[in-house]
Design an enzyme around this catalytic site. Structure first.
Site, PDB file in Angstrom:
ATOM      1  N   ARG A 157       0.829  -1.216   0.000  1.00 51.70           N
ATOM      2  CA  ARG A 157       0.000   0.000   0.000  1.00 51.70           C
ATOM      3  C   ARG A 157       0.866   1.271   0.000  1.00 51.70           C
ATOM      4  O   ARG A 157       0.459   2.306   0.513  1.00 51.70           O
ATOM      5  CB  ARG A 157      -0.937   0.052   1.221  1.00 51.70           C
ATOM      6  N   GLU A 185      -5.420   3.538   6.549  1.00 54.82           N
ATOM      7  CA  GLU A 185      -5.012   3.458   5.142  1.00 54.82           C
ATOM      8  C   GLU A 185      -5.702   4.588   4.370  1.00 54.82           C
ATOM      9  O   GLU A 185      -5.215   5.079   3.366  1.00 54.82           O
ATOM     10  CB  GLU A 185      -5.459   2.097   4.589  1.00 54.82           C
ATOM     11  N   SER A 192     -10.893  -1.272   3.431  1.00 54.43           N
ATOM     12  CA  SER A 192     -10.089  -1.372   4.659  1.00 54.43           C
ATOM     13  C   SER A 192      -9.792   0.027   5.169  1.00 54.43           C
ATOM     14  O   SER A 192      -9.225   0.838   4.437  1.00 54.43           O
ATOM     15  CB  SER A 192      -8.749  -2.048   4.373  1.00 54.43           C
TER      16      SER A 192
END
Ligand code: EPU
Length: 335
Positions: free
Chosen positions: A161, A331, A235
């Site tokens: 990520r 995130e 998420s």
């Protein structure tokens, strides 16, 4: 070029937060991206499909989005196909197209919401695959000069990520195109999560790419809330990577703890599992909540403000820290 003053971002964030921006600009070509880049003054915020964005206030500045479309083969051999895609294309529609044409490598990334440009920034990932496995190069316009630049994937410093676009290149470029390298032969990755059990349940031993895509889509639909029904950004937290020492001390306390091997020194622990262990799964605080089937996903139960979601995020972070000694990081881009 599309340019609107005092614009509502409700349709541009999957959390369905009703915030606005002072100015909204969309570019539909490289030339328009150059024009936008050269006129752009701070503060500005570059968005994609808004599927990784949490707005906590009206944005007093310019919001910029790519509307560059198109998907074309740039070169091909017997084994590989290079496909150049406009950064404003919807990612899952492109995955569907790849699968349809027999260009392989993106199947496990099916149904991830967001735009093509974001795949290069965010290095989206799911079911053992990451965008960086198939990204060949990224074309963009340098905001300070309007210069057109092409970078190879190796120069984007991709990690879990992560990419340079989220670090030293943040707010420096407008992405216009991403070129993917797809394979003509199909080597499915089936050994992650419940892909195999789902295939078995359907009586499929050797899935085609279309069947694998279908299975991934059904697993995601089963676990993750549909943003059209309940606002969310997938998420909310990243899975923390911890030292082996820390991992082993936790494993002694929680022998059932799921984990993923990173390297000799590190192990990744699912944040969703930790949040679940803290009893947050399915809970609601005001108009914000934790999804009932995946604790990693925070949801807007209806009419929540960004602030309410952030307060929930902070409460969860504190509980996870108190119990596991790990500070989980969002995130989602919180503005
Ligand atoms: N778990 C629980 N309770 C929960 C959630 C998870 O016990 O509420 C456990 C699961 O049983 C499993 C482990 O935690 O043992 C991992 O769960 P899962 O396979 O659902 O994956 P994840 O690590 O929670 C990551 C990605 C997802 C991606 C899935 C599948 C991140 C931050 N998230 O989630 O990506 O779909 O793996 O590959 O890495 C996204 O980025 O928006 C996203 C959905």
């Amino acid at each position: 070029m599309k340019e609107i003053e005092n614009y509502s971002l409700l349709a541009h964030n999957t959390f369905a937060i009703d915030a606005s921006c002072s100015r909204y600009v969309e570019y539909s070509s490289i030339e328009e991206a150059r024009q936008v880049a050269m006129q752009l003054v701070e503060p500005f915020l570059i968005i994609g499909g808004g599927s990784n964005l949490l707005l906590t206030r009206d944005y007093e500045g310019t919001v910029v989005r790519s509307a560059i479309k198109g998907c074309e083969i740039v070169s091909q051999t017997d084994s590989e196909v290079l496909v150049r895609v406009g950064s404003g294309e919807e990612w899952d529609a492109i995955v569907a197209k790849f699968v349809e044409h027999g260009w392989h490598g993106a199947e496990n990334l099916s149904l991830i919401p967001g735009d093509v440009g974001a795949t290069a920034v965010q290095n989206i990932g799911a079911y053992g695959a990451e965008a960086c496995d198939i990204i060949k190069e990224v074309e963009m316009v340098r905001i300070s000069t309007g210069e057109v630049v092409t970078v190879a994937a190796a120069d984007c410093h991709y990690g879990y990520r992560q990419s340079r676009f989220k670090k030293e290149w943040k707010n420096s470029f407008l992405i216009t195109h991403v070129t993917y390298c797809l394979q003509r032969s199909f080597h499915p990755q089936l050994d992650y999560g419940n892909i195999l059990s789902e295939l078995q349940r359907r009586g499929i031993a050797h899935p085609t790419a279309a069947q694998l895509r279908e299975v991934i889509i059904s697993i995601r639909r089963e676990k993750l809330p549909d943003p059209k029904v309940e606002g969310n950004a997938g998420s909310f937290f990243m899975n923390p990577v911890v030292s082996r020492e820390k991992f082993e001390s936790l494993l002694e306390l929680y022998p059932q703890m799921p984990h993923y091997h990173v390297d000799e020194q590190h192990e990744k622990i699912p944040a969703g599992w930790m949040i679940d262990q803290c009893g947050w799964k399915g809970r609601t605080v005001g108009r914000a909540g934790v999804h009932v089937r995946q604790a990693l996903v925070l949801v807007n139960r209806g009419g929540a403000t960004g602030r309410e979601i952030v307060d929930l995020c902070d409460a969860i972070r504190k509980d996870v820290f108190d119990r596991f000694g790990i500070d989980i990081q969002p995130e989602v881009n919180i503005i």
